[in-house]
Design a protein around this motif. Structure first.
Motif, PDB file in Angstrom:
ATOM      1  N   ILE A  44       0.834  -1.201   0.000  1.00 45.89           N
ATOM      2  CA  ILE A  44       0.000   0.000   0.000  1.00 45.89           C
ATOM      3  C   ILE A  44       0.871   1.254   0.000  1.00 45.89           C
ATOM      4  O   ILE A  44       0.601   2.214  -0.734  1.00 45.89           O
ATOM      5  CB  ILE A  44      -0.975  -0.008   1.206  1.00 45.89           C
ATOM      6  CG1 ILE A  44      -1.961  -1.174   1.088  1.00 45.89           C
ATOM      7  CG2 ILE A  44      -1.688   1.331   1.350  1.00 45.89           C
ATOM      8  CD1 ILE A  44      -2.834  -1.167  -0.150  1.00 45.89           C
ATOM      9  N   LEU A  45       1.921   1.253   0.802  1.00 48.55           N
ATOM     10  CA  LEU A  45       2.834   2.402   0.826  1.00 48.55           C
ATOM     11  C   LEU A  45       3.487   2.606  -0.536  1.00 48.55           C
ATOM     12  O   LEU A  45       3.672   3.743  -0.979  1.00 48.55           O
ATOM     13  CB  LEU A  45       3.897   2.229   1.912  1.00 48.55           C
ATOM     14  CG  LEU A  45       3.392   2.381   3.342  1.00 48.55           C
ATOM     15  CD1 LEU A  45       4.458   1.936   4.329  1.00 48.55           C
ATOM     16  CD2 LEU A  45       2.947   3.804   3.618  1.00 48.55           C
ATOM     17  N   SER A  46       3.809   1.526  -1.212  1.00 47.78           N
ATOM     18  CA  SER A  46       4.394   1.633  -2.555  1.00 47.78           C
ATOM     19  C   SER A  46       3.437   2.325  -3.520  1.00 47.78           C
ATOM     20  O   SER A  46       3.844   3.181  -4.304  1.00 47.78           O
ATOM     21  CB  SER A  46       4.759   0.241  -3.092  1.00 47.78           C
ATOM     22  OG  SER A  46       5.740  -0.363  -2.311  1.00 47.78           O
ATOM     23  N   ALA A  47       2.166   1.935  -3.461  1.00 50.31           N
ATOM     24  CA  ALA A  47       1.169   2.560  -4.336  1.00 50.31           C
ATOM     25  C   ALA A  47       1.020   4.039  -4.014  1.00 50.31           C
ATOM     26  O   ALA A  47       0.909   4.873  -4.917  1.00 50.31           O
ATOM     27  CB  ALA A  47      -0.181   1.851  -4.197  1.00 50.31           C
ATOM     28  N   PHE A  94      -6.708  -0.114  -3.908  1.00 49.48           N
ATOM     29  CA  PHE A  94      -6.289   1.027  -3.103  1.00 49.48           C
ATOM     30  C   PHE A  94      -5.900   2.199  -4.001  1.00 49.48           C
ATOM     31  O   PHE A  94      -6.240   3.347  -3.713  1.00 49.48           O
ATOM     32  CB  PHE A  94      -5.113   0.663  -2.189  1.00 49.48           C
ATOM     33  CG  PHE A  94      -4.601   1.850  -1.425  1.00 49.48           C
ATOM     34  CD1 PHE A  94      -5.305   2.342  -0.348  1.00 49.48           C
ATOM     35  CD2 PHE A  94      -3.439   2.498  -1.814  1.00 49.48           C
ATOM     36  CE1 PHE A  94      -4.860   3.471   0.344  1.00 49.48           C
ATOM     37  CE2 PHE A  94      -2.982   3.609  -1.128  1.00 49.48           C
ATOM     38  CZ  PHE A  94      -3.690   4.103  -0.050  1.00 49.48           C
ATOM     39  N   GLY A  95      -5.211   1.914  -5.087  1.00 51.28           N
ATOM     40  CA  GLY A  95      -4.750   2.968  -5.988  1.00 51.28           C
ATOM     41  C   GLY A  95      -5.863   3.833  -6.540  1.00 51.28           C
ATOM     42  O   GLY A  95      -5.671   5.015  -6.807  1.00 51.28           O
ATOM     43  N   LEU A  96      -7.048   3.258  -6.689  1.00 48.63           N
ATOM     44  CA  LEU A  96      -8.187   4.024  -7.188  1.00 48.63           C
ATOM     45  C   LEU A  96      -8.622   5.116  -6.227  1.00 48.63           C
ATOM     46  O   LEU A  96      -9.195   6.124  -6.635  1.00 48.63           O
ATOM     47  CB  LEU A  96      -9.374   3.097  -7.475  1.00 48.63           C
ATOM     48  CG  LEU A  96      -9.196   2.119  -8.627  1.00 48.63           C
ATOM     49  CD1 LEU A  96     -10.365   1.150  -8.676  1.00 48.63           C
ATOM     50  CD2 LEU A  96      -9.046   2.871  -9.950  1.00 48.63           C
ATOM     51  N   LEU A  97      -8.356   4.939  -4.935  1.00 50.19           N
ATOM     52  CA  LEU A  97      -8.840   5.873  -3.922  1.00 50.19           C
ATOM     53  C   LEU A  97      -7.724   6.585  -3.161  1.00 50.19           C
ATOM     54  O   LEU A  97      -8.004   7.376  -2.272  1.00 50.19           O
ATOM     55  CB  LEU A  97      -9.742   5.136  -2.921  1.00 50.19           C
ATOM     56  CG  LEU A  97     -10.989   4.508  -3.515  1.00 50.19           C
ATOM     57  CD1 LEU A  97     -11.692   3.640  -2.493  1.00 50.19           C
ATOM     58  CD2 LEU A  97     -11.929   5.562  -4.062  1.00 50.19           C
ATOM     59  N   LYS A  98      -6.477   6.334  -3.505  1.00 48.98           N
ATOM     60  CA  LYS A  98      -5.371   6.816  -2.678  1.00 48.98           C
ATOM     61  C   LYS A  98      -5.258   8.330  -2.581  1.00 48.98           C
ATOM     62  O   LYS A  98      -4.742   8.825  -1.597  1.00 48.98           O
ATOM     63  CB  LYS A  98      -4.045   6.229  -3.152  1.00 48.98           C
ATOM     64  CG  LYS A  98      -3.588   6.761  -4.479  1.00 48.98           C
ATOM     65  CD  LYS A  98      -2.281   6.118  -4.880  1.00 48.98           C
ATOM     66  CE  LYS A  98      -1.947   6.573  -6.269  1.00 48.98           C
ATOM     67  NZ  LYS A  98      -0.680   7.104  -6.431  1.00 48.98           N
ATOM     68  N   ASN A  99      -5.695   9.050  -3.570  1.00 48.75           N
ATOM     69  CA  ASN A  99      -5.568  10.509  -3.523  1.00 48.75           C
ATOM     70  C   ASN A  99      -6.799  11.197  -2.960  1.00 48.75           C
ATOM     71  O   ASN A  99      -6.883  12.406  -2.946  1.00 48.75           O
ATOM     72  CB  ASN A  99      -5.271  11.066  -4.913  1.00 48.75           C
ATOM     73  CG  ASN A  99      -3.885  10.702  -5.369  1.00 48.75           C
ATOM     74  OD1 ASN A  99      -2.991  10.488  -4.564  1.00 48.75           O
ATOM     75  ND2 ASN A  99      -3.710  10.606  -6.670  1.00 48.75           N
ATOM     76  N   LYS A 100      -7.739  10.415  -2.522  1.00 47.85           N
ATOM     77  CA  LYS A 100      -8.965  10.964  -1.955  1.00 47.85           C
ATOM     78  C   LYS A 100      -8.754  11.212  -0.458  1.00 47.85           C
ATOM     79  O   LYS A 100      -7.664  11.131   0.053  1.00 47.85           O
ATOM     80  CB  LYS A 100     -10.132  10.008  -2.198  1.00 47.85           C
ATOM     81  CG  LYS A 100     -10.257   9.517  -3.631  1.00 47.85           C
ATOM     82  CD  LYS A 100     -10.434  10.635  -4.631  1.00 47.85           C
ATOM     83  CE  LYS A 100     -10.585  10.048  -6.026  1.00 47.85           C
ATOM     84  NZ  LYS A 100     -10.044  10.816  -7.068  1.00 47.85           N
ATOM     85  N   ASP A 101      -9.836  11.479   0.263  1.00 52.78           N
ATOM     86  CA  ASP A 101      -9.681  11.742   1.695  1.00 52.78           C
ATOM     87  C   ASP A 101      -9.397  10.457   2.473  1.00 52.78           C
ATOM     88  O   ASP A 101      -9.464   9.361   1.940  1.00 52.78           O
ATOM     89  CB  ASP A 101     -10.895  12.496   2.247  1.00 52.78           C
ATOM     90  CG  ASP A 101     -12.178  11.681   2.240  1.00 52.78           C
ATOM     91  OD1 ASP A 101     -12.115  10.442   2.287  1.00 52.78           O
ATOM     92  OD2 ASP A 101     -13.252  12.293   2.208  1.00 52.78           O
ATOM     93  N   ILE A 109      -8.902   0.260   1.557  1.00 49.81           N
ATOM     94  CA  ILE A 109      -8.186  -0.851   2.193  1.00 49.81           C
ATOM     95  C   ILE A 109      -9.140  -2.014   2.448  1.00 49.81           C
ATOM     96  O   ILE A 109      -8.815  -3.169   2.184  1.00 49.81           O
ATOM     97  CB  ILE A 109      -7.527  -0.394   3.514  1.00 49.81           C
ATOM     98  CG1 ILE A 109      -6.358   0.546   3.224  1.00 49.81           C
ATOM     99  CG2 ILE A 109      -7.082  -1.590   4.355  1.00 49.81           C
ATOM    100  CD1 ILE A 109      -5.247  -0.058   2.397  1.00 49.81           C
ATOM    101  N   ILE A 110     -10.317  -1.710   2.961  1.00 46.21           N
ATOM    102  CA  ILE A 110     -11.288  -2.773   3.254  1.00 46.21           C
ATOM    103  C   ILE A 110     -11.690  -3.491   1.972  1.00 46.21           C
ATOM    104  O   ILE A 110     -11.664  -4.727   1.903  1.00 46.21           O
ATOM    105  CB  ILE A 110     -12.521  -2.194   3.994  1.00 46.21           C
ATOM    106  CG1 ILE A 110     -12.108  -1.711   5.388  1.00 46.21           C
ATOM    107  CG2 ILE A 110     -13.645  -3.231   4.074  1.00 46.21           C
ATOM    108  CD1 ILE A 110     -13.150  -0.858   6.089  1.00 46.21           C
ATOM    109  N   VAL A 111     -12.045  -2.732   0.948  1.00 47.96           N
ATOM    110  CA  VAL A 111     -12.436  -3.339  -0.332  1.00 47.96           C
ATOM    111  C   VAL A 111     -11.268  -4.114  -0.937  1.00 47.96           C
ATOM    112  O   VAL A 111     -11.437  -5.246  -1.420  1.00 47.96           O
ATOM    113  CB  VAL A 111     -12.959  -2.256  -1.309  1.00 47.96           C
ATOM    114  CG1 VAL A 111     -13.159  -2.823  -2.701  1.00 47.96           C
ATOM    115  CG2 VAL A 111     -14.253  -1.650  -0.778  1.00 47.96           C
ATOM    116  N   ALA A 112     -10.076  -3.530  -0.902  1.00 49.07           N
ATOM    117  CA  ALA A 112      -8.891  -4.186  -1.461  1.00 49.07           C
ATOM    118  C   ALA A 112      -8.608  -5.503  -0.745  1.00 49.07           C
ATOM    119  O   ALA A 112      -8.336  -6.528  -1.391  1.00 49.07           O
ATOM    120  CB  ALA A 112      -7.685  -3.254  -1.361  1.00 49.07           C
ATOM    121  N   ALA A 113      -8.671  -5.496   0.586  1.00 41.68           N
ATOM    122  CA  ALA A 113      -8.395  -6.718   1.358  1.00 41.68           C
ATOM    123  C   ALA A 113      -9.437  -7.795   1.080  1.00 41.68           C
ATOM    124  O   ALA A 113      -9.103  -8.973   0.931  1.00 41.68           O
ATOM    125  CB  ALA A 113      -8.331  -6.397   2.852  1.00 41.68           C
TER     126      ALA A 113
END
Length: 182
Positions: A44-47, A94-101, A109-113
């Motif tokens: 996740i940190l990499s993304a 996660f990448g789809l939402l990473k720049n959001k709030d 994270i929940i959806v990704a997991a």
């Protein structure tokens, strides 16, 4: 150093950190409890830090390196492509939402997991049999036992814990303005 070069160097550094966790973990029985969340946090940190594409690259290399280091049971070698795909699913969600709030980051994270778990669970319980990847005899029984032990519910748990750790670290990075938001 160009912006892209910095991102690539950071991705390499994060991959190296994942290798360190895998190397340490190979010396402990049932290390998935420790290594799984650590590696998922790094994915996740990499993304977040390097971009989704480089995050996927880190996610593809981590199971290969786990196998080379002996962190992944050699019997599970045929399952490595499924883990690579599971990691890619995790990172892409996660990448789809990473720049959001921050709330969307937690939802991501929940959806990704859940999606990573669902893919690996179906792969471990259904696809490997359909694709005739399971070895015959006692090796096949052991292979299935290892898959069920490591590629089902534990993947959901380690994905959620690792993602939570990563989002907390991301919040700290954002708050302290250590990295630009991607």
């Amino acid at each position: 150093m160009s912006h892209d070069t910095k991102k690539l160097a950071r991705a390499a550094l994060l991959l190296a950190i994942a290798i360190v966790f895998q190397f340490i973990g190979k010396n402990f029985p049932d290390s998935q409890v420790f290594v799984g969340p650590a590696v998922n946090a790094i994915l996740i940190l990499s993304a977040f830090i390097c971009g989704t594409g480089l995050g996927v690259m880190v996610g593809v290399f981590t199971p290969l390196l786990a196998s080379l280091l002996g962190q992944l049971n050699p019997m599970l070698g045929p399952f490595i492509p499924f883990v690579m795909i599971g990691n890619a699913i995790y990172i892409l969600c996660f990448g789809l939402l990473k720049n959001k709030d921050i709330i969307l980051s937690y939802i991501g994270i929940i959806v990704a997991a859940i999606l990573k778990f669902a893919f690996l669970d179906v792969s471990a319980t259904k696809l490997v049999g359909m694709l005739h990847i399971v070895p015959s005899g006692n090796k096949g029984h052991l292979f299935n036992k290892l898959l069920l032990k490591s590629m089902t519910i534990p993947q959901l748990i380690t994905g959620l814990i690792g993602g939570l750790i990563a989002v907390i670290i991301i919040s700290i990075l954002r708050k302290n303005k250590i990295l630009d938001q991607n």
